[in-house]
Design a protein around this motif. Structure first.
Motif, PDB file in Angstrom:
ATOM      1  N   THR A  23       0.877  -1.145   0.197  1.00  0.00           N
ATOM      2  CA  THR A  23       0.104  -0.120  -0.102  1.00  0.00           C
ATOM      3  C   THR A  23       0.926   1.336   0.009  1.00  0.00           C
ATOM      4  O   THR A  23       0.546   2.276  -0.800  1.00  0.00           O
ATOM      5  CB  THR A  23      -0.984  -0.106   1.196  1.00  0.00           C
ATOM      6  N   ALA A  24       1.801   1.191   0.791  1.00  0.00           N
ATOM      7  CA  ALA A  24       2.832   2.525   1.118  1.00  0.00           C
ATOM      8  C   ALA A  24       3.589   2.569  -0.294  1.00  0.00           C
ATOM      9  O   ALA A  24       3.730   3.709  -0.863  1.00  0.00           O
ATOM     10  CB  ALA A  24       3.880   2.442   2.043  1.00  0.00           C
ATOM     11  N   LEU A  25       3.918   1.583  -0.866  1.00  0.00           N
ATOM     12  CA  LEU A  25       4.548   1.596  -2.184  1.00  0.00           C
ATOM     13  C   LEU A  25       3.729   2.100  -3.311  1.00  0.00           C
ATOM     14  O   LEU A  25       4.011   2.977  -4.188  1.00  0.00           O
ATOM     15  CB  LEU A  25       5.360   0.017  -2.422  1.00  0.00           C
ATOM     16  N   LEU A  26       2.446   1.709  -3.287  1.00  0.00           N
ATOM     17  CA  LEU A  26       1.589   2.086  -4.485  1.00  0.00           C
ATOM     18  C   LEU A  26       1.263   3.562  -4.160  1.00  0.00           C
ATOM     19  O   LEU A  26       1.132   4.361  -5.048  1.00  0.00           O
ATOM     20  CB  LEU A  26       0.445   1.097  -4.247  1.00  0.00           C
TER      21      LEU A  26
ATOM     22  N   PHE B   9       3.967  -1.013  10.980  1.00  0.00           N
ATOM     23  CA  PHE B   9       4.362   0.316  10.927  1.00  0.00           C
ATOM     24  C   PHE B   9       6.017   0.312   9.890  1.00  0.00           C
ATOM     25  O   PHE B   9       6.201   1.117   9.224  1.00  0.00           O
ATOM     26  CB  PHE B   9       4.736   0.775  12.240  1.00  0.00           C
ATOM     27  N   GLY B  10       6.773  -0.762  10.465  1.00  0.00           N
ATOM     28  CA  GLY B  10       8.010  -0.981   9.793  1.00  0.00           C
ATOM     29  C   GLY B  10       7.690  -1.143   8.336  1.00  0.00           C
ATOM     30  O   GLY B  10       8.587  -0.681   7.423  1.00  0.00           O
ATOM     31  N   GLY B  11       6.819  -2.192   8.310  1.00  0.00           N
ATOM     32  CA  GLY B  11       6.509  -2.344   6.820  1.00  0.00           C
ATOM     33  C   GLY B  11       6.186  -1.066   5.825  1.00  0.00           C
ATOM     34  O   GLY B  11       6.449  -0.969   4.785  1.00  0.00           O
ATOM     35  N   ALA B  12       5.382  -0.217   6.369  1.00  0.00           N
ATOM     36  CA  ALA B  12       4.951   0.869   5.767  1.00  0.00           C
ATOM     37  C   ALA B  12       6.375   1.617   5.452  1.00  0.00           C
ATOM     38  O   ALA B  12       6.279   2.399   4.378  1.00  0.00           O
ATOM     39  CB  ALA B  12       3.894   1.594   6.680  1.00  0.00           C
ATOM     40  N   ILE B  13       6.993   1.780   6.400  1.00  0.00           N
ATOM     41  CA  ILE B  13       8.190   2.578   6.260  1.00  0.00           C
ATOM     42  C   ILE B  13       9.155   2.037   4.884  1.00  0.00           C
ATOM     43  O   ILE B  13       9.672   2.714   4.088  1.00  0.00           O
ATOM     44  CB  ILE B  13       9.237   2.938   7.402  1.00  0.00           C
TER      45      ILE B  13
END
Length: 360
Positions: free
Chosen positions: A32-35, A242-246
């Motif tokens: 999601t963050a990447l997209l 949260f770490g994955g979002a970063i």
């Protein structure tokens, strides 16, 4: 948000049971963050160009940097938006660790935004004064330290874990509050100092975030934490989202920040991401390990400290220019080579940090 909306329906729709697993939601946060970064990046770059929010370049820096003048900055807004949206969508929002991490990240991002705004929009080349910036960095750091001291998660809250050691954990008591502030403020500024070349900071940020995503999962999983003899921090596994979002936001931002950069993160991004990494380290009880995982940031910060100390005491410079990456530039090393080599070092340090889980 998705967790709270969809997981309660798993009894009727068995497929929704996957939202129970933090690993699934972490993967969702990364993607999601990447997209979001990839989709919003071009629009943000165009908007910043329209508003003429471009990077100003030091006259005393490497000559090759002068051509970067005017490159859109404050790209940290893209990173912050990606991290926030992805975390709010995929995390369990009843988890206090998630809110502590978001609080510190947003606060530091706001400090960086004001600094960038004064430099770029208001044409104040110095931005916030050093004392003012430091004050506004210390406030949230102390608040987090106080919160953890007053609301301990377990008997180990104020104890300091030492990499490679499992039995010696000194108890800092009230001093832990000051220690937390030092970790968060120091890391935030170290990442800020590293952000001097195209993609130089975001690579190590990505690798450090990935390492702490793994550490957060381990610290929050009782059986794995017991097997590896690390402190079990109940609820910290939710920080993997949260770490994955970063990680996802960093990958997306790197798409536009890779050499030659179309977008700079500015203090908006560097201060926020540094604080985010430090808060992760504090919450999973691996604060000192950050010296290894974030060794690139440590080296950059130390080079500045050494340069300033030496020049003020002896009138001589240790490096041709600080931070360290500029020293290599002035010695004739090509910018892309410096960047990739710093990434390689960061990757090695991230792997080394994970070996401490067994070499204890």
């Amino acid at each position: 948000m998705l967790y709270h909306l969809l997981f309660p329906l798993h009894q009727s729709y068995a497929v929704l049971n996957v939202f129970r697993y933090v690993t699934f939601r972490t993967a969702g946060a990364i993607l999601t963050a990447l997209l979001i970064s990839l989709l919003l990046g071009p629009a943000l770059i165009r908007k910043l160009q329209e508003l003429q929010i471009g990077q100003s370049i030091r006259d005393d820096g490497p000559a090759g940097h002068l051509q970067k003048a005017g490159t859109p900055t404050m790209g940290g807004l893209l990173i912050l938006a990606s991290v926030l949206i992805a975390t709010l969508l995929w995390a369990n929002l009843t988890n206090r660790f998630v809110w502590l991490a978001l609080f510190c990240t947003v606060w530091m991002g706001a400090v960086g935004f004001i600094d960038d705004y004064l430099k770029v929009v208001s044409k104040n080349s110095k931005g916030l004064s050093v004392r003012t910036k430091l004050l506004w960095q210390v406030i949230p750091s102390l608040l987090i330290g106080l919160f953890l001291y007053i609301n301990p998660v377990d008997p180990f809250t104020t104890k300091l874990t030492i990499p490679f050691l499992k039995d010696w954990m000194p108890d800092l008591g009230w001093g832990y509050v000051l220690f937390v502030a030092l970790v968060i403020v120091g890391t935030s500024n170290a990442v800020n100092l590293t952000d001097g070349l195209d993609g130089l900071a975001i690579g190590p940020i990505l690798m450090t975030a990935a390492a702490y995503t793994v550490l957060a999962y381990i610290a929050g999983h009782a059986s794995i934490a017991h097997y590896l003899q690390v402190i079990f921090v109940r609820g910290s596994s939710e920080l993997t989202v949260f770490g994955g979002a970063i990680v996802g936001a960093s990958l997306g931002f790197l798409w536009y920040n890779a050499y030659p950069a179309q977008l700079f993160m500015g203090d908006t991004g560097s201060l926020a991401l540094g604080a985010a990494l430090a808060t992760l380290a504090v919450l999973v009880k691996s604060e000192l390990l950050l010296l290894i995982v974030g060794g690139v940031f440590v080296a950059e910060a130390i080079s500045v400290i050494m340069q300033v100390f030496s020049y003020r005491t002896t009138g001589r410079r240790v490096f041709r220019m600080a931070p360290l990456h500029h020293h290599y530039e002035l010695n004739g090393m090509a910018e892309p080579k410096i960047i990739v080599r710093f990434w390689i070092v960061s990757f090695i340090l991230a792997l080394l940090s994970l070996t401490t889980l067994k070499l204890r």
